[in-house]
Design a protein around this motif. Structure first.
Motif, short mmCIF file in Angstrom:
data_model
loop_
_atom_site.label_atom_id
_atom_site.label_comp_id
_atom_site.label_asym_id
_atom_site.label_seq_id
_atom_site.Cartn_x
_atom_site.Cartn_y
_atom_site.Cartn_z
N UNK A 1 0.85 -1.26 0.14
CA UNK A 1 -0.02 -0.13 -0.09
C UNK A 1 0.81 1.28 0.01
N UNK A 2 1.95 1.07 0.41
CA UNK A 2 2.85 2.34 0.36
C UNK A 2 3.86 2.21 -0.61
N UNK A 3 3.83 1.58 -1.54
CA UNK A 3 4.61 1.36 -2.81
C UNK A 3 5.72 0.64 -2.53
N UNK A 4 5.87 -0.34 -1.44
CA UNK A 4 7.09 -1.15 -1.27
C UNK A 4 7.06 -2.42 -2.16
N UNK A 5 8.27 -2.69 -2.50
CA UNK A 5 8.46 -3.84 -3.55
C UNK A 5 8.67 -5.16 -2.59
N UNK A 6 8.75 -6.29 -3.31
CA UNK A 6 8.62 -7.41 -2.59
C UNK A 6 8.66 -8.70 -3.27
N UNK A 7 8.90 -9.69 -2.49
CA UNK A 7 9.02 -11.08 -3.06
C UNK A 7 8.09 -11.95 -2.22
N UNK A 8 7.16 -13.18 -2.86
CA UNK A 8 6.69 -13.89 -2.17
C UNK A 8 6.87 -15.46 -2.57
N UNK A 9 6.85 -16.33 -1.63
CA UNK A 9 6.96 -17.66 -2.03
C UNK A 9 5.67 -18.40 -1.71
N UNK A 10 5.60 -19.83 -2.32
CA UNK A 10 4.42 -20.67 -2.33
C UNK A 10 4.62 -21.57 -1.30
N UNK A 11 3.65 -22.48 -1.22
CA UNK A 11 3.82 -23.56 -0.14
C UNK A 11 4.26 -25.04 -0.78
N UNK A 12 5.28 -25.76 -0.22
CA UNK A 12 5.44 -26.85 -0.56
C UNK A 12 4.62 -28.10 -0.49
N UNK B 1 8.35 -13.72 -7.36
CA UNK B 1 7.71 -15.14 -7.06
C UNK B 1 8.50 -16.22 -6.77
N UNK B 2 8.49 -17.02 -5.73
CA UNK B 2 9.63 -18.10 -5.51
C UNK B 2 8.70 -19.19 -5.54
N UNK B 3 8.83 -20.32 -6.52
CA UNK B 3 8.16 -21.46 -6.70
C UNK B 3 8.68 -22.44 -5.48
N UNK B 4 8.76 -22.20 -4.43
CA UNK B 4 9.08 -23.21 -3.29
C UNK B 4 8.83 -24.51 -3.49
#
Length: 538
Positions: free
Chosen positions: A243-254, A453-456
């Motif tokens: 919401x504040x313009x932050x960048x980022x990375x997410x990962x999924x569930x094994x 995005x990381x495909x964990x």
């Protein structure tokens, strides 16, 4: 019946340094000169990691200083620092024993260790220790860049009061988060995260929304989070973080089938080379022979239970998906003219038939031998073959002699293992369905917000293949203790496993934000991180 392991001759049991201070453009050992490291379009000046135990650095069934300093967010922060990243503060514990205390009373045990064999408790090797991390007496002061909370589910990150020590007794608070809330005990994880105005974040959450169901054998005591709740929690987290313009990375569930906790204990753990078991096989086959005749008569021959005198036999389990034949077994035994003589053969009087028949019916009404399709939780290795004294005492109270009661109370042999110890195929299907649905939500949220995005899931599936995951000079696989990827609890990575994950995060960041961690030679050398910590590490 202990699970058998084949141990490698050498285990990495010493603590390794975790910093790599090589200049970004210096030549490597082969003389290769890489381009200078650049952050691309990413702003790493204030990095905050959000998640659960995987983010906190939990390993060997505990959180301790060394594991936290080898958490994957800490590894990332050290790399980010080379291109403008700031300090990375963690809520460090007070020792390398692990465990937690509440006003002097232990509420979480110290870490697991190995001396070359199966995982054991630290105290069984070095003797009693005092857990010094006390959530009532010595919590650290934030704010913290590592907002990983062991045990947290997706919706817990939104919950106010989740870090309030007054909510512990009602099960509404998390002791690890209590350490992090300071003077704002009712603040949520996401509120404390956003108060730091992160410029870059990592989010790896959702594992516990499924894992609790899996580690409890799907017995219903810890259900899978419903899809609507997960969708709301996850999208709210991503929307808030960006919401504040932050960048980022997410990962999924094994998938749980990728982790050692569910792949270490064999379904055929009953070994006839064990003299205690071998001596009982003829009697066991006689007892089960009577039941097998009933299974055959009602068209359920797939439930036949038989033990081999020459090869490993499958454990006996209770399968709640099977039709309950308790009344059928009881009626058939009482109607059998040979049942009284059978009782006398096993040391019981014929007059015990009205007592024993219902007991056998209720015990074996949903019994079968396990197959390779069943997954056993890691703690079952310490249960299989032991006597369930609660059941034995109940049988004694019904009039059975102690020796007979104990014979009929051997876990996985004469007493079918309860649901909490095994994931049957239908439960695995439920887990896979939920994992796929949750991962679809995670990927959609990442795409919509233009996050890395990381495909964990794919990474850990590769680790679980027979050849493992080759990475540089190392091959990591999912073997417990010796595989290098999973720590001694079978769920959380080793420090080397976390280094592998950190590299996957950096490669995904490169792809989205045009940084060049990989191309500049700044991925992590897995050899700088240990697989198993020494029991002497304090």
């Amino acid at each position: 019946m202990k699970v058998k392991y084949i141990w490698l001759a050498a285990l990495s049991l010493t603590f390794a340094a975790c910093n790599n201070d090589d200049d970004a453009s210096s030549p490597d050992d082969n003389g290769m000169v890489y381009p200078p490291l650049t952050a691309g379009t990413a702003d790493f000046s204030n990095y905050v990691s959000v998640g659960n135990s995987l983010t906190a650095g939990y390993t060997d069934n505990a959180l301790f200083i060394a594991s936290q300093n080898n958490s994957f967010p800490k590894m990332l922060a050290e790399k980010f620092e080379m291109v403008g990243g700031g300090d990375f503060i963690q809520p460090l514990t007070n020792d390398n024993y692990g465990g937690l205390a509440l006003a002097g009373a232990r509420i979480a045990a110290p870490r697991l260790v190995t001396t070359g064999g199966a995982p054991v408790s630290l105290e069984s090797v070095i003797g009693p220790v005092t857990v010094t991390t006390d959530i009532a007496l010595n919590n650290p002061t934030g704010p913290f860049n590592n907002m990983g909370v062991p045990g947290a589910k997706s919706y817990h990150l939104l919950a106010n009061g989740y870090g309030n020590i007054g909510n512990l007794s009602a099960g509404l608070a998390n002791p690890y988060f209590v350490r992090m809330t300071g003077s704002t005990p009712d603040a949520s994880v996401i509120e404390l995260t956003m108060a730091q105005n992160p410029t870059f974040f990592s989010l790896w959450i959702g594992n516990n929304d499924i894992l609790g169901y899996a580690t409890s054998g799907g017995d219903g005591s810890n259900p899978i989070t419903d899809q609507a709740t997960f969708n709301y929690a996850y999208t709210t987290l991503v929307n808030t973080l960006t919401s504040g313009g932050s960048q980022g990375i997410v990962a999924n569930i094994p998938y749980v089938t990728s982790i050692a906790h569910f792949t270490t204990v064999p379904y055929n753990a009953l070994d006839p080379s064990n003299p205690d078991f071998a001596a009982q096989i003829p009697l066991l086959n006689m007892v089960y022979g009577s039941l097998n005749q009933i299974f055959e008569a009602v068209g359920q021959s797939e439930r036949t239970i038989e033990f081999s005198e020459t090869s490993a036999s499958a454990v006996v389990i209770k399968d709640k998906s099977l039709a309950d034949l308790s009344q059928v077994i009881t009626g058939a035994l009482l109607a059998s003219p040979t049942f009284p003589a059978f009782l006398e053969q096993i040391g019981l009087p014929a007059s015990a038939a009205p007592i024993v028949a219902p007991l056998l019916g209720s015990t074996y009404g949903q019994a079968r031998q396990a197959t390779a399709s069943d997954l056993f939780v890691l703690p079952s290795s310490a249960i299989i073959g032991t006597v369930n004294t609660t059941i034995a005492n109940a049988l004694i109270s019904q009039g059975l002699p102690q020796n007979i009661a104990y014979q009929f109370s051997a876990e996985g042999i004469t007493l079918p293992l309860e649901d909490k110890w095994v994931l049957i195929p239908t439960e695995q299907d439920d887990i896979k369905t939920a994992t796929d649905a949750f991962n679809a939500t995670i990927k959609a949220a990442a795409d919509q917000a233009n996050l890395a995005f990381v495909d964990a899931n794919a990474v850990l599936q590769k680790v679980a293949t027979p050849g493992g995951y080759g990475y540089g000079d190392f091959i990591l696989n999912s073997e417990l203790v010796t595989g290098g990827a999973f720590s001694l609890d079978g769920v959380h990575p080793t420090s080397r496993g976390y280094a592998l994950i950190a590299n996957e995060f950096m490669k995904a960041i490169d792809a989205t934000y045009e940084s060049n961690f990989e191309a500049s030679g700044n991925l992590i050398n897995l050899g700088n991180y240990p697989t198993n910590y020494s029991p002497l590490l304090q």
